[in-house]
Enzyme design. Structure first.
Site, PDB file in Angstrom:
ATOM      1  N   ASP A 283     -13.259  14.774  -4.698  1.00 13.59           N
ATOM      2  CA  ASP A 283     -13.349  16.064  -5.393  1.00 13.59           C
ATOM      3  C   ASP A 283     -14.607  16.028  -6.253  1.00 13.59           C
ATOM      4  O   ASP A 283     -15.404  15.086  -6.129  1.00 13.59           O
ATOM      5  CB  ASP A 283     -12.063  16.271  -6.235  1.00 13.59           C
ATOM      6  CG  ASP A 283     -11.715  17.752  -6.425  1.00 13.59           C
ATOM      7  OD1 ASP A 283     -12.640  18.545  -6.698  1.00 13.59           O
ATOM      8  OD2 ASP A 283     -10.523  18.104  -6.294  1.00 13.59           O
TER       9      ASP A 283
ATOM     10  N   LYS B 120      -7.143   8.173  -1.536  1.00 13.84           N
ATOM     11  CA  LYS B 120      -8.470   8.598  -1.048  1.00 13.84           C
ATOM     12  C   LYS B 120      -8.974   9.834  -1.802  1.00 13.84           C
ATOM     13  O   LYS B 120      -9.177  10.911  -1.220  1.00 13.84           O
ATOM     14  CB  LYS B 120      -8.414   8.882   0.461  1.00 13.84           C
ATOM     15  CG  LYS B 120      -7.982   7.692   1.307  1.00 13.84           C
ATOM     16  CD  LYS B 120      -8.067   7.996   2.788  1.00 13.84           C
ATOM     17  CE  LYS B 120      -7.745   6.812   3.671  1.00 13.84           C
ATOM     18  NZ  LYS B 120      -6.321   6.429   3.693  1.00 13.84           N
TER      19      LYS B 120
ATOM     20  N   LYS C 219       0.839  -1.202   0.000  1.00 15.36           N
ATOM     21  CA  LYS C 219       0.000   0.000   0.000  1.00 15.36           C
ATOM     22  C   LYS C 219       0.874   1.252   0.000  1.00 15.36           C
ATOM     23  O   LYS C 219       1.678   1.461   0.904  1.00 15.36           O
ATOM     24  CB  LYS C 219      -0.912   0.017   1.217  1.00 15.36           C
ATOM     25  CG  LYS C 219      -1.855   1.224   1.243  1.00 15.36           C
ATOM     26  CD  LYS C 219      -2.884   1.110   2.352  1.00 15.36           C
ATOM     27  CE  LYS C 219      -2.401   1.642   3.663  1.00 15.36           C
ATOM     28  NZ  LYS C 219      -2.272   3.117   3.690  1.00 15.36           N
TER      29      LYS C 219
HETATM   30  O1  C5P Z   1       0.840   0.592  11.103  1.00 17.52           O
HETATM   31  P1  C5P Z   1      -0.602   0.253  10.950  1.00 17.52           P
HETATM   32  O2  C5P Z   1      -0.860  -1.239  10.864  1.00 17.52           O
HETATM   33  O3  C5P Z   1      -1.481   0.915  12.000  1.00 17.52           O
HETATM   34  O4  C5P Z   1      -0.992   0.878   9.533  1.00 17.52           O
HETATM   35  C1  C5P Z   1      -2.318   0.902   9.068  1.00 17.52           C
HETATM   36  C2  C5P Z   1      -2.372   1.560   7.726  1.00 17.52           C
HETATM   37  O5  C5P Z   1      -3.743   1.621   7.315  1.00 17.52           O
HETATM   38  C3  C5P Z   1      -1.853   2.989   7.692  1.00 17.52           C
HETATM   39  O6  C5P Z   1      -1.277   3.190   6.402  1.00 17.52           O
HETATM   40  C4  C5P Z   1      -3.097   3.831   7.824  1.00 17.52           C
HETATM   41  O7  C5P Z   1      -2.975   5.079   7.185  1.00 17.52           O
HETATM   42  C5  C5P Z   1      -4.130   2.980   7.094  1.00 17.52           C
HETATM   43  N1  C5P Z   1      -5.507   3.228   7.470  1.00 17.52           N
HETATM   44  C6  C5P Z   1      -5.965   3.084   8.768  1.00 17.52           C
HETATM   45  N2  C5P Z   1      -7.271   3.340   9.062  1.00 17.52           N
HETATM   46  C7  C5P Z   1      -8.115   3.753   8.086  1.00 17.52           C
HETATM   47  C8  C5P Z   1      -7.657   3.886   6.771  1.00 17.52           C
HETATM   48  C9  C5P Z   1      -6.330   3.628   6.498  1.00 17.52           C
HETATM   49  O8  C5P Z   1      -5.223   2.695   9.661  1.00 17.52           O
HETATM   50  N3  C5P Z   1      -9.391   3.951   8.359  1.00 17.52           N
END
Ligand code: C5P
Length: 243
Positions: free
Chosen positions: A67, A64, A35
């Site tokens: 617009d 994300k 990602k």
């Molecule tokens: O390090 P961690 O496992 O917390 O990373 C989770 C990833 O998922 C990060 O890139 C975060 O930006 C993304 N994310 C999230 N919650 C959301 C959408 C995206 O944690 N609702």
């Protein structure tokens, strides 16, 4: 649905191409997707996608988009031409915006001769709680009801799935059916630190509840041995899938 390993998405939350490439090289054989979010993309530009592809990695481009419909439709076409496996838009942009995103992807994939990416909708962010949603954003009612409403709208607008917290997987699966893609962050094995994630589930629980893909960052990227951490998470997912 794909094997456990294919369903694991690693969040490349780093600033530089060098750090990202080091993670991709190490983890490529052990996970399904990488990602790229706004941190890495804004730092390195679209070239980072080509670099990950060169190493054999598939990309979930997590920008994300939100617009007016025409702008999102054109941006969706540009992201599709990069050859990403999936990208996302905000469901809060409404049905017309989501339809334009889906149409932009179809048009660009056809014109550029690349695979059609999955177009995914972001529902309520996991950092938003009831008080923020009601008092700041101005949406009354429960979070789960809103997530399911937006997931249905995403499906009706031609999107392939949504991003949602683990707690909403069951309700979305019931509302949107078995083929709808559900991607969930907020996943933490029992042995990992929760960090700033608030409403977490283990990998086993999340796939059991019906998640299609899990997004995991720090428990893997911050581990002393990221490959071992990824393997442990994949085996927990296998347990949850009963394979
Ligand atoms: O390090 P961690 O496992 O917390 O990373 C989770 C990833 O998922 C990060 O890139 C975060 O930006 C993304 N994310 C999230 N919650 C959301 C959408 C995206 O944690 N609702």
């Amino acid at each position: 649905m794909a094997r456990a390993k294919e369903r694991l998405i690693i969040a490349l939350d780093v600033d530089t191409a060098g750090e990202a490439e080091a993670l991709v090289s190490r983890l490529q054989d052990h996970v399904g997707l990488f990602k790229v979010g706004m941190q890495l993309f804004n730092s390195e530009g679209p070239d980072i996608i080509k670099r990950i592809h060169r190493l054999g990695g598939r990309v979930f481009l997590d920008l994300k988009l939100h617009d007016i419909p025409n702008t999102v439709g054109q941006a969706a076409a540009v992201l599709t031409r990069l050859g990403v496996f999936m990208f996302n838009v905000h469901t809060a942009g409404g049905s017309e915006m989501m339809k334009k995103a889906a149409a932009g992807a179809v048009r660009a994939a056809g014109e550029a001769g690349v695979s059609l990416p999955l177009v995914i909708g972001v529902t309520v962010l996991t950092s938003i709680n009831q008080a923020i949603m009601e008092n700041e954003i101005g949406i009354p009612g429960g979070i789960q009801g809103q997530v399911v409403k937006w997931a249905r709208l995403a499906k009706e607008s031609g999107l392939n799935g949504v991003v949602a917290s683990p707690k909403e997987i069951t309700a979305i699966r019931e509302a949107c059916g078995p083929e709808f893609v559900i991607i969930t962050p907020g996943v933490r094995p029992e042995w990992a630190a929760v960090n700033d994630q608030k409403r977490v589930m283990t990998p086993k629980e999340a796939v059991k509840a019906g998640a299609s893909y899990l997004v995991v960052g720090r428990p893997i990227t911050g581990a002393a041995n990221p490959v071992e951490a990824a393997k442990m998470i994949v085996s927990e997912m296998e347990e949850g899938l009963g394979c």
